[in-house]
Design a protein around this motif. Structure first.
Motif, PDB file in Angstrom:
ATOM      1  N   ASN A  43       0.844  -1.193   0.000  1.00 24.21           N
ATOM      2  CA  ASN A  43       0.000   0.000   0.000  1.00 24.21           C
ATOM      3  C   ASN A  43       0.878   1.242   0.000  1.00 24.21           C
ATOM      4  O   ASN A  43       1.901   1.294   0.689  1.00 24.21           O
ATOM      5  CB  ASN A  43      -0.912   0.011   1.229  1.00 24.21           C
ATOM      6  CG  ASN A  43      -1.814   1.224   1.266  1.00 24.21           C
ATOM      7  OD1 ASN A  43      -2.764   1.315   0.494  1.00 24.21           O
ATOM      8  ND2 ASN A  43      -1.534   2.152   2.151  1.00 24.21           N
ATOM      9  N   CYS A  44       0.462   2.232  -0.782  1.00 28.49           N
ATOM     10  CA  CYS A  44       1.202   3.497  -0.806  1.00 28.49           C
ATOM     11  C   CYS A  44       0.223   4.657  -0.924  1.00 28.49           C
ATOM     12  O   CYS A  44      -0.730   4.607  -1.699  1.00 28.49           O
ATOM     13  CB  CYS A  44       2.179   3.530  -1.976  1.00 28.49           C
ATOM     14  SG  CYS A  44       3.056   5.124  -2.126  1.00 28.49           S
ATOM     15  N   GLN A  45       0.466   5.688  -0.120  1.00 27.42           N
ATOM     16  CA  GLN A  45      -0.239   6.953  -0.249  1.00 27.42           C
ATOM     17  C   GLN A  45       0.814   7.984  -0.616  1.00 27.42           C
ATOM     18  O   GLN A  45       1.755   8.238   0.135  1.00 27.42           O
ATOM     19  CB  GLN A  45      -0.953   7.327   1.046  1.00 27.42           C
ATOM     20  CG  GLN A  45      -1.744   8.629   1.000  1.00 27.42           C
ATOM     21  CD  GLN A  45      -0.917   9.840   1.373  1.00 27.42           C
ATOM     22  OE1 GLN A  45      -0.085   9.775   2.273  1.00 27.42           O
ATOM     23  NE2 GLN A  45      -1.110  10.942   0.683  1.00 27.42           N
ATOM     24  N   LEU A  46       0.671   8.564  -1.803  1.00 24.65           N
ATOM     25  CA  LEU A  46       1.676   9.466  -2.367  1.00 24.65           C
ATOM     26  C   LEU A  46       1.107  10.880  -2.375  1.00 24.65           C
ATOM     27  O   LEU A  46       0.112  11.150  -3.059  1.00 24.65           O
ATOM     28  CB  LEU A  46       2.014   9.021  -3.790  1.00 24.65           C
ATOM     29  CG  LEU A  46       3.295   9.567  -4.428  1.00 24.65           C
ATOM     30  CD1 LEU A  46       4.516   9.008  -3.720  1.00 24.65           C
ATOM     31  CD2 LEU A  46       3.335   9.191  -5.910  1.00 24.65           C
ATOM     32  N   ARG A  47       1.709  11.781  -1.591  1.00 28.24           N
ATOM     33  CA  ARG A  47       1.253  13.177  -1.602  1.00 28.24           C
ATOM     34  C   ARG A  47       2.120  13.972  -2.556  1.00 28.24           C
ATOM     35  O   ARG A  47       3.326  14.113  -2.362  1.00 28.24           O
ATOM     36  CB  ARG A  47       1.303  13.787  -0.206  1.00 28.24           C
ATOM     37  CG  ARG A  47       0.619  15.166  -0.172  1.00 28.24           C
ATOM     38  CD  ARG A  47       0.719  15.821   1.169  1.00 28.24           C
ATOM     39  NE  ARG A  47       1.434  17.091   1.065  1.00 28.24           N
ATOM     40  CZ  ARG A  47       1.677  17.891   2.108  1.00 28.24           C
ATOM     41  NH1 ARG A  47       1.273  17.527   3.310  1.00 28.24           N
ATOM     42  NH2 ARG A  47       2.331  19.015   1.938  1.00 28.24           N
ATOM     43  N   CYS A  48       1.468  14.502  -3.588  1.00 28.95           N
ATOM     44  CA  CYS A  48       2.148  15.280  -4.622  1.00 28.95           C
ATOM     45  C   CYS A  48       1.791  16.750  -4.445  1.00 28.95           C
ATOM     46  O   CYS A  48       0.605  17.109  -4.487  1.00 28.95           O
ATOM     47  CB  CYS A  48       1.732  14.818  -6.017  1.00 28.95           C
ATOM     48  SG  CYS A  48       1.938  13.042  -6.298  1.00 28.95           S
ATOM     49  N   ASP A  49       2.783  17.598  -4.258  1.00 26.75           N
ATOM     50  CA  ASP A  49       2.557  19.029  -4.102  1.00 26.75           C
ATOM     51  C   ASP A  49       2.902  19.759  -5.398  1.00 26.75           C
ATOM     52  O   ASP A  49       3.886  19.420  -6.074  1.00 26.75           O
ATOM     53  CB  ASP A  49       3.416  19.588  -2.964  1.00 26.75           C
ATOM     54  CG  ASP A  49       3.026  19.012  -1.605  1.00 26.75           C
ATOM     55  OD1 ASP A  49       1.961  18.361  -1.527  1.00 26.75           O
ATOM     56  OD2 ASP A  49       3.792  19.202  -0.646  1.00 26.75           O
ATOM     57  N   GLN A  50       2.091  20.770  -5.725  1.00 30.99           N
ATOM     58  CA  GLN A  50       2.334  21.632  -6.883  1.00 30.99           C
ATOM     59  C   GLN A  50       2.365  20.861  -8.199  1.00 30.99           C
ATOM     60  O   GLN A  50       3.185  21.139  -9.083  1.00 30.99           O
ATOM     61  CB  GLN A  50       3.661  22.409  -6.711  1.00 30.99           C
ATOM     62  CG  GLN A  50       3.829  23.120  -5.379  1.00 30.99           C
ATOM     63  CD  GLN A  50       2.753  24.171  -5.127  1.00 30.99           C
ATOM     64  OE1 GLN A  50       2.200  24.743  -6.062  1.00 30.99           O
ATOM     65  NE2 GLN A  50       2.437  24.391  -3.863  1.00 30.99           N
ATOM     66  N   ALA A  51       1.473  19.894  -8.344  1.00 30.13           N
ATOM     67  CA  ALA A  51       1.378  19.191  -9.628  1.00 30.13           C
ATOM     68  C   ALA A  51       0.914  20.160 -10.704  1.00 30.13           C
ATOM     69  O   ALA A  51       0.098  21.060 -10.457  1.00 30.13           O
ATOM     70  CB  ALA A  51       0.412  18.023  -9.516  1.00 30.13           C
ATOM     71  N   ASP A  52       1.435  20.008 -11.912  1.00 26.48           N
ATOM     72  CA  ASP A  52       1.161  20.928 -13.013  1.00 26.48           C
ATOM     73  C   ASP A  52      -0.054  20.440 -13.807  1.00 26.48           C
ATOM     74  O   ASP A  52      -0.046  19.326 -14.341  1.00 26.48           O
ATOM     75  CB  ASP A  52       2.390  21.028 -13.914  1.00 26.48           C
ATOM     76  CG  ASP A  52       2.256  22.121 -14.966  1.00 26.48           C
ATOM     77  OD1 ASP A  52       1.246  22.856 -14.937  1.00 26.48           O
ATOM     78  OD2 ASP A  52       3.155  22.227 -15.820  1.00 26.48           O
TER      79      ASP A  52
END
Length: 236
Positions: free
Chosen positions: A150-159
């Motif tokens: 399981n993975c929770q990926l937080r992506c900031d400032q996605a274009d």
């Protein structure tokens, strides 16, 4: 009338309520319990009772395999290789201190993820790594089995100008892909964007798994936050 209850053959085979030891695969001791019956090991309320499997006369060789009941804690322990692993308490809870399980986070933000290529996520902080199977961003399966990942990926400032962003597990057997996200319909670049992926992956002993993310086109401005986490355990 007198009747034979125990026999000891010339080969040293012991039978209780039977003399047909040779009919059974393990025949050194055969107990015919009839309709209901068994073997009881009597101990004190604070003692320990055990059935041991030895291959030597010193150290752990005296109990390389063992089934032990601790009357003081009402705990059943099952061990192998001279150590105790599986424990069952009086309420039915089962624990195994060597069962593979891990939870990891990035040690720092992974900034400005490159576009148009699969980028490996770096995990530098281990919350726990039971059995010590995680290293260098990668989990290595110690035994063949099915592993829940399981993975929770937080992506900031996605274009939003990117065609899509995508995450996957890369295992030795195959890549397992999560949901494909197209952010083009948003009114602006999201400050935060979460992606999750989970799978029950088949892994052989020494197979590996790590996580990659991909963003296509747009500006290479997306960051992977330290609030990201990756976890897994041996399910069966």
């Amino acid at each position: 009338a007198a009747a034979t209850k125990m026999t000891i053959s010339s080969a040293g085979l012991v039978g209780i309520n039977t003399a047909a030891n040779s009919s059974y695969y393990y025949n050194d001791l055969v107990v015919n319990s009839g309709d209901e019956g068994g073997i009881t090991i009597l101990d004190t309320s604070s003692g320990q009772s055990a059935l041991a499997f030895a291959d030597g006369t010193s150290g752990t060789a005296r109990y390389m395999g063992r089934v032990l009941y601790d009357h003081n804690t009402n705990t059943m322990e099952i061990g192998a290789g001279g150590s105790t692993y599986l424990k069952i308490d009086g309420d039915g809870h089962m624990t195994n201190a060597s069962q593979p399980a891990f939870l990891v986070n990035p040690a720092s933000d992974q900034s400005n993820i490159a576009n148009d290529d699969w980028v490996t996520i770096a995990f530098g902080t281990e919350v726990y790594d039971q059995n010590a199977d995680f290293a260098s961003n990668t989990f290595t399966a110690p035994v063949t089995g099915k592993y829940f990942l399981n993975c929770q990926l937080r992506c900031d400032q996605a274009d939003t100008a990117s065609d899509y962003i995508w995450v996957k597990f890369v295992t030795s057997n195959r890549s397992i892909y999560g949901t494909l996200y197209d952010l083009g319909g948003l009114s602006g670049d999201p400050v935060y964007w979460n992606m999750t992926i989970s799978a029950l992956a088949d892994m052989d002993a020494n197979d590996t798994v790590y996580i990659q993310v991909r963003s296509t086109n747009g500006t290479a401005q997306m960051d992977i936050s330290t609030n990201t986490h990756f976890s897994g355990f041996l399910a069966c």
